[in-house]
Design an enzyme around this catalytic site. Structure first.
Site, PDB file in Angstrom:
ATOM      1  N   HIS A 101      73.920 -24.623  41.736  1.00 51.32           N
ATOM      2  CA  HIS A 101      73.569 -26.045  41.779  1.00 51.32           C
ATOM      3  C   HIS A 101      73.572 -26.664  40.381  1.00 51.32           C
ATOM      4  CE1 HIS A 101      72.753 -25.628  45.996  1.00 51.32           C
ATOM      5  NE2 HIS A 101      72.021 -24.560  45.726  1.00 51.32           N
ATOM      6  N   LYS A 148      60.918 -13.053  27.310  1.00 54.96           N
ATOM      7  CA  LYS A 148      60.807 -11.966  26.318  1.00 54.96           C
ATOM      8  C   LYS A 148      62.004 -11.992  25.382  1.00 54.96           C
ATOM      9  CE  LYS A 148      57.490 -11.042  26.446  1.00 54.96           C
ATOM     10  NZ  LYS A 148      56.492 -11.461  27.367  1.00 54.96           N
ATOM     11  N   ARG A 179      47.768 -13.325  15.123  1.00 50.18           N
ATOM     12  CA  ARG A 179      47.324 -14.706  15.343  1.00 50.18           C
ATOM     13  C   ARG A 179      48.058 -15.698  14.443  1.00 50.18           C
ATOM     14  NH1 ARG A 179      42.594 -14.845  18.166  1.00 50.18           N
ATOM     15  NH2 ARG A 179      42.272 -16.978  17.482  1.00 50.18           N
ATOM     16  N   GLU A 229      60.327 -14.034  33.266  1.00 51.95           N
ATOM     17  CA  GLU A 229      59.623 -13.300  32.208  1.00 51.95           C
ATOM     18  C   GLU A 229      60.613 -12.531  31.333  1.00 51.95           C
ATOM     19  OE1 GLU A 229      56.919 -13.389  30.844  1.00 51.95           O
ATOM     20  OE2 GLU A 229      56.584 -11.466  29.884  1.00 51.95           O
ATOM     21  N   TRP A 280      48.570 -19.751  10.805  1.00 55.33           N
ATOM     22  CA  TRP A 280      49.742 -20.231  11.544  1.00 55.33           C
ATOM     23  C   TRP A 280      49.647 -21.739  11.414  1.00 55.33           C
ATOM     24  CZ3 TRP A 280      50.715 -23.067  16.129  1.00 55.33           C
ATOM     25  CH2 TRP A 280      51.985 -22.890  16.687  1.00 55.33           C
ATOM     26  N   LYS A 294      49.984 -15.156  18.779  1.00 53.28           N
ATOM     27  CA  LYS A 294      49.583 -14.597  20.066  1.00 53.28           C
ATOM     28  C   LYS A 294      48.627 -15.493  20.833  1.00 53.28           C
ATOM     29  CE  LYS A 294      48.845 -10.435  22.385  1.00 53.28           C
ATOM     30  NZ  LYS A 294      50.108 -10.628  23.093  1.00 53.28           N
ATOM     31  N   GLU A 346      61.824 -14.938  22.933  1.00 51.73           N
ATOM     32  CA  GLU A 346      60.750 -14.812  21.941  1.00 51.73           C
ATOM     33  C   GLU A 346      61.110 -13.898  20.789  1.00 51.73           C
ATOM     34  OE1 GLU A 346      57.660 -13.470  24.845  1.00 51.73           O
ATOM     35  OE2 GLU A 346      56.360 -14.605  23.530  1.00 51.73           O
ATOM     36  N   ASN A 366      39.616 -21.934  11.801  1.00 57.34           N
ATOM     37  CA  ASN A 366      40.608 -21.816  12.863  1.00 57.34           C
ATOM     38  C   ASN A 366      40.380 -22.970  13.822  1.00 57.34           C
ATOM     39  OD1 ASN A 366      42.391 -20.967  14.876  1.00 57.34           O
ATOM     40  ND2 ASN A 366      40.856 -19.666  15.844  1.00 57.34           N
ATOM     41  N   GLY A 367      41.378 -23.813  13.990  1.00 53.69           N
ATOM     42  CA  GLY A 367      41.223 -24.938  14.905  1.00 53.69           C
ATOM     43  C   GLY A 367      41.866 -26.179  14.337  1.00 53.69           C
ATOM     44  N   CYS A 373      44.897 -19.644  13.986  1.00 52.24           N
ATOM     45  CA  CYS A 373      44.803 -18.752  12.832  1.00 52.24           C
ATOM     46  C   CYS A 373      43.828 -17.640  13.181  1.00 52.24           C
ATOM     47  CB  CYS A 373      44.242 -19.502  11.634  1.00 52.24           C
ATOM     48  SG  CYS A 373      45.154 -21.003  11.266  1.00 52.24           S
TER      49      CYS A 373
HETATM   50  C1  F6R Z   1      54.624 -14.428  25.810  1.00 48.91           C
HETATM   51  C2  F6R Z   1      53.340 -14.856  25.317  1.00 48.91           C
HETATM   52  C3  F6R Z   1      52.904 -16.259  25.562  1.00 48.91           C
HETATM   53  C4  F6R Z   1      51.542 -16.225  26.257  1.00 48.91           C
HETATM   54  C5  F6R Z   1      50.970 -17.631  26.409  1.00 48.91           C
HETATM   55  C6  F6R Z   1      49.658 -17.617  27.144  1.00 48.91           C
HETATM   56  O1  F6R Z   1      54.924 -13.138  25.428  1.00 48.91           O
HETATM   57  O2  F6R Z   1      52.635 -14.084  24.745  1.00 48.91           O
HETATM   58  O3  F6R Z   1      53.820 -16.960  26.348  1.00 48.91           O
HETATM   59  O4  F6R Z   1      51.698 -15.618  27.492  1.00 48.91           O
HETATM   60  O5  F6R Z   1      50.773 -18.202  25.144  1.00 48.91           O
HETATM   61  O6  F6R Z   1      48.706 -16.857  26.486  1.00 48.91           O
HETATM   62  P1  F6R Z   1      47.425 -16.307  27.212  1.00 48.91           P
HETATM   63  O7  F6R Z   1      47.870 -15.372  28.268  1.00 48.91           O
HETATM   64  O8  F6R Z   1      46.624 -15.640  26.138  1.00 48.91           O
HETATM   65  O9  F6R Z   1      46.716 -17.493  27.789  1.00 48.91           O
END
Ligand code: F6R
Length: 605
Positions: free
Chosen positions: A494, A475, A28, A471, A75, A600, A478, A101-102, A2
């Protein structure tokens, strides 16, 4: 996971400042939002589930009076996202409001004891126990700050808390253990927040409390104490991010703005090369490398494996942070463990670095100054991406990649290895290559429009560009909710080839071979793999810089018109993939900045 904020001033209305601040933390979490202020000796509380703007339209946060308050974006972890489970939470008598938060790992037993003592719980959250515990300690004679301290000593897990009380209306108290918390020193008042962008508009002067440090603030002063009540002398740091960096600046979405910033981010990261060179000179002998990361950062790390093993001959592992504890027996002092994280707060990566330190050399590649992972590391490389607000990582990925290339280049220079020769000057061309690609954005839009209704995508790449395929798939998953898989081009036959038919879209990344002596020339193999899927009916989008690329047998082609070395192609090819996901999300009517179920910064394991 959060976002929490707190603000206390002499006479400014806290609610409007808190609302603005909490909007900056929406990345967040965006299940629910709430604000509590102290108004005429009472807690005023407004909260509900939903995105901030939607909730605000209903309950008008800025109508709340009072010059001190706390705010929260949620969240959900414990308890569904609904009004009652939204923060802030209050005690029995509505004299205390807390944001959290936690995760409180022992909340069940604490709650049971409190209920036996007569406390009545309103929500299904773990967080509510905090308000009741503070109330209990105040009733036993503790003052507000010590009641928060005693509460904190009882709870287990990773936590950051902000609290206000009508019994101490001129105090805002906060404390943290493994969850992010930063203090902002403003002109008219002081802040606590989970992240700096929350108050960047008001101040760049910050203090980073360590774990187990109690923050006591009023409108003029901030005091930080340890758990024994000793006052600590903390350094005030100045953040070099600007407020504009955390604004959309005319773009429809943060994600598009952040994609557009990437050429500058590459230049800025290159400009910090000297710092990386200095770190390399302090690393000493390294026989092995182990990258540890999650999500997008993991893909950056995987690119690192190709670089370090192919050209520096350093055996390199890449381990998901959440899996690290199953492999940590291989740590020793000849190993450099590299932890890659945009936020510097990811719980799994944080636990991993704690396990690795004191056994191996540790290096953190992180974007957020003062974040928890940086406090555990022997060495830190700060990526120069500025604040990234969109949930899907874009510009931070590119700055991680550039940092990893620079690390390899300087290590190679140290070892008199040929890899470093010309590499920096080649990376210096990347910002121009990216700017050139952005001019062809309309072409990507057309491709996105054409394939927006597809339900399955594969992304294929070979060698250095394979992690970029992963990647690209991440993207797309997501922000468009389309099923997507990244595969090494040669691996499809395979098994997954069984899934290919005319409804499947395959994006093939095919950087051209070139004259660089260390290039590994995988283009022809990739074209063969492309034919394998084409002959099973798949629709193919090729992204290629190959000079005769237009002759290949595909449905759509995006030409990368530059001579980027195959070795550096991950720095360039990711850009069209980010744009493809962004525009598919737009054409599907989704909000790419706030994908469902995601946040995030993942501060839970
Ligand atoms: C993808 C994304 C997540 C983060 C992952 C790690 O777009 O944002 O997959 O890459 O949660 O987060 P960090 O880099 O902050 O450790």
């Amino acid at each position: 996971m959060c976002g929490i904020v707190g603000y206390i001033s002499k006479d400014e209305k806290a609610s409007s400042i808190l609302l603005d601040a909490v909007k900056k933390l929406e990345y967040r979490g965006y299940d629910s939002v709430g604000i509590a202020t102290i108004n005429n000796g009472k807690i005023e509380l407004r909260k509900d589930s939903g995105k901030i703007d939607e909730v605000d339209r209903e309950i008008h946060f800025v109508d709340m009076a009072g010059s001190a308050g706390v705010a929260h974006v949620r969240w959900a972890t414990h308890g569904h996202p609904n009004k009652t489970n939204s923060h802030p939470h209050t005690d029995n008598n509505n004299t205390i409001a807390i944001v959290h938060n936690g995760i409180i790992e022992n909340h069940e037993e604490l709650k049971k004891e409190l209920i036996e003592e007569g406390h009545i719980f309103k929500s299904k959250t773990d967080s509510e126990v905090i308000a009741h515990l503070i109330e209990k300690f105040i009733s036993e004679g503790f003052n507000f700050q010590n009641a928060v301290l005693e509460t904190f000593k009882l709870i287990k897990g990773s936590n950051a808390i902000g609290a206000i009380s009508v019994n101490s209306p001129n105090e805002l108290i906060a404390i943290r253990h493994e969850s992010p918390l930063v203090v902002g020193l403003g002109k008219n008042g002081n802040f606590i927040a989970s992240d700096v962008p929350a108050f960047l508009k008001h101040t760049k002067r910050v203090i980073f409390p360590e774990d187990n440090e109690l923050v006591i603030m009023n409108s003029d002063n901030v005091t930080i104490k340890d758990l024994n009540g000793n006052i600590l002398n903390k350094k005030v740091e100045t953040i070099d991010w600007d407020e504009e960096m955390a604004q959309k600046e005319g773009y429809d979405h943060f994600m598009l703005k952040e994609i557009n910033e990437q050429s500058v981010v590459v230049s800025d990261t290159l400009a910090g090369g000297k710092d990386i060179e200095n770190i390399v000179s302090e690393l000493g002998n390294i026989k092995r490398i182990c990258f540890v990361a999650c999500g997008t950062s993991y893909h950056g790390a995987l690119t690192g494996k190709y670089i370090f093993e192919s050209f520096l001959n350093i055996p390199t592992d890449v381990i998901y942070s959440s899996e690290f504890k199953y492999f940590n027996n291989v740590l020793d002092e000849d190993m450099l463990a590299i932890f890659v994280s945009q936020s510097g707060e990811t719980a799994d990566t944080l636990s991993a670095i704690k396990m690795a330190k004191n056994h191996s050399k540790t290096l953190a590649i992180v974007n957020v100054l003062g974040s928890s992972i940086t406090r555990e590391a022997d060495h830190i490389i700060y990526t120069k991406a500025g604040p990234e607000i969109a949930v899907a990582a874009t510009k931070t990925y590119l700055s991680q990649l550039v940092s990893i290339y620079l690390l390899a280049i300087y290590l190679s220079k140290n070892r008199s290895n040929v890899f470093h020769e010309n590499m920096v000057s080649q990376i210096e061309k990347v910002p121009d290559y990216i700017n050139q690609l952005m001019l062809d954005e309309d072409q990507i839009k057309e491709i996105a429009k054409k394939y927006k209704s597809a339900s399955v995508f594969f992304f294929l790449g070979r060698g250095f560009i394979y992690p970029t395929a992963l990647e690209g798939a991440l993207k797309l998953k997501e922000i468009t909710y389309i099923h997507a898989e990244g595969y090494p081009s040669g691996e499809l036959k395979h098994g997954p080839l069984a899934l290919i038919d005319e409804d499947v879209v395959v994006v093939v990344l095919a950087p051209s071979e070139n004259s660089n002596s260390i290039s590994i020339n995988s283009y022809n193999d990739t074209v063969n793999n492309m034919e394998e899927v084409k002959s099973r009916g798949a629709q193919i989008i090729a992204i290629t810089s190959y000079k005769n690329g237009e002759n290949i047998n595909v449905n759509d082609i995006f030409k990368v018109d530059n001579q980027v070395d195959e070795l550096l192609s991950p720095l360039v090819y990711i850009v069209p993939l980010q744009l493809l996901s962004y525009y598919i999300s737009i054409y599907k009517g989704l909000d790419p900045d706030k994908p469902r179920n995601l946040a995030k910064c993942v501060t839970v394991k």
